[in-house]
Design an enzyme around this catalytic site. Structure first.
Site, PDB file in Angstrom:
ATOM      1  N   LYS A 236      -7.287 -48.416  65.313  1.00  0.00           N
ATOM      2  CA  LYS A 236      -6.222 -49.150  65.907  1.00  0.00           C
ATOM      3  C   LYS A 236      -5.007 -48.581  66.392  1.00  0.00           C
ATOM      4  CE  LYS A 236      -3.919 -50.424  61.457  1.00  0.00           C
ATOM      5  NZ  LYS A 236      -2.738 -49.751  61.839  1.00  0.00           N
TER       6      LYS A 236
ATOM      7  N   ASP B  13      -5.225 -48.600  56.811  1.00  0.00           N
ATOM      8  CA  ASP B  13      -4.658 -47.141  57.018  1.00  0.00           C
ATOM      9  C   ASP B  13      -4.453 -46.399  55.680  1.00  0.00           C
ATOM     10  OD1 ASP B  13      -4.440 -48.322  59.399  1.00  0.00           O
ATOM     11  OD2 ASP B  13      -2.583 -48.387  59.582  1.00  0.00           O
TER      12      ASP B  13
ATOM     13  N   CYS C 144       2.031 -51.643  58.735  1.00  0.00           N
ATOM     14  CA  CYS C 144       0.783 -52.012  59.075  1.00  0.00           C
ATOM     15  C   CYS C 144       0.170 -53.094  58.456  1.00  0.00           C
ATOM     16  CB  CYS C 144      -0.004 -50.929  59.256  1.00  0.00           C
ATOM     17  SG  CYS C 144       0.438 -49.806  60.396  1.00  0.00           S
TER      18      CYS C 144
END
Ligand code: C5J
Length: 225
Positions: A134, A29, A167
């Site tokens: 995701k 990310d 995450c």
């Protein structure tokens, strides 16, 4: 089964047993929405400059994997434009000034294809590198990641990206439960909260690497070269 163990990488709490032919890098990310003013991270009241500071270390690690000819996988937290993969419980959480799906200065927040959702240009995927979109915090939930890793014979994962305790940690725990050996690159991950990064790292490597190992970018690159 052939034994793939080839060396060890200096790490904590003890050396990481490298399988040179079965390791991949997962960069979590590193998106504009988490790193730039005007994005989702900033709208939650966070100091996003903490995230941009790790970009050179993440880049160094990515380049180390690329020059070693090893797979680099990128993830992006994002949702479909119709928000069908965004539970209301996630959209309404945190009281941000911009909710996921709202129109912001960098387009719709965390929506596939919007400018703010993109990976930072310095860290952009090249050639046929895999990008996992995701909807959750973990990269295995509702994605093809597990099948892709299986098809490539991957058994070990090095992790970089943001945020360490959300995450990155969620994905490391998912991977650990699926039998992957996980190694976190310490300078290539960051949190908006320094104490959360420290705590996440401490709990991952505690109890004999209960979630995984932690190592430096330089030691990881030296190990895979
Ligand atoms: C968050 C992430 N913190 N990538 N996402 O919402 O860690």
């Amino acid at each position: 089964m052939p034994e793939k163990l080839t060396a060890t990488i200096k790490a904590e709490p003890f050396p990481f047993p490298l399988k040179r032919d079965a390791i991949a890098l997962v960069v979590i990310d590193m998106q504009r929405d988490f790193a730039e003013p005007g994005g989702f991270g900033a709208s939650l009241g966070n100091d996003v400059s903490r995230i941009t500071k790790i970009v050179p270390d993440v880049k160094k690690l990515i380049e180390g994997f690329r020059s070693a000819g090893l797979p680099v996988i990128h993830t992006m937290e994002c949702h479909r434009p119709d928000l069908s993969d965004l539970p209301p419980a996630k959209r309404n959480r945190g009281n941000p000034t911009l909710k996921i799906g709202d129109e912001g200065p960098m387009g719709r927040v965390l929506i596939v294809g919007e400018p703010g959702t993109a990976i930072l240009p310095e860290l952009a995927p090249v050639d046929d590198e895999i990008v996992i979109e995701k909807p959750g915090k973990g990269a295995f939930y509702a994605t093809p990641l597990g099948d892709i890793l299986k098809s490539k014979g991957i058994e070990q994962l090095v992790f970089a990206g943001v945020t360490t305790e959300v995450c990155v940690q969620t994905t490391m725990r998912e991977a650990n439960d699926r039998g992957y050996e996980c190694l976190l690159a310490e300078e290539a991950t960051e949190s908006y909260f320094p104490e959360f990064k420290a705590a996440a790292i401490a709990m991952m490597k505690a109890q004999g690497a209960i979630v995984g190992w932690v190592g430096s970018v330089d030691d990881i690159i030296e190990g895979i070269e």
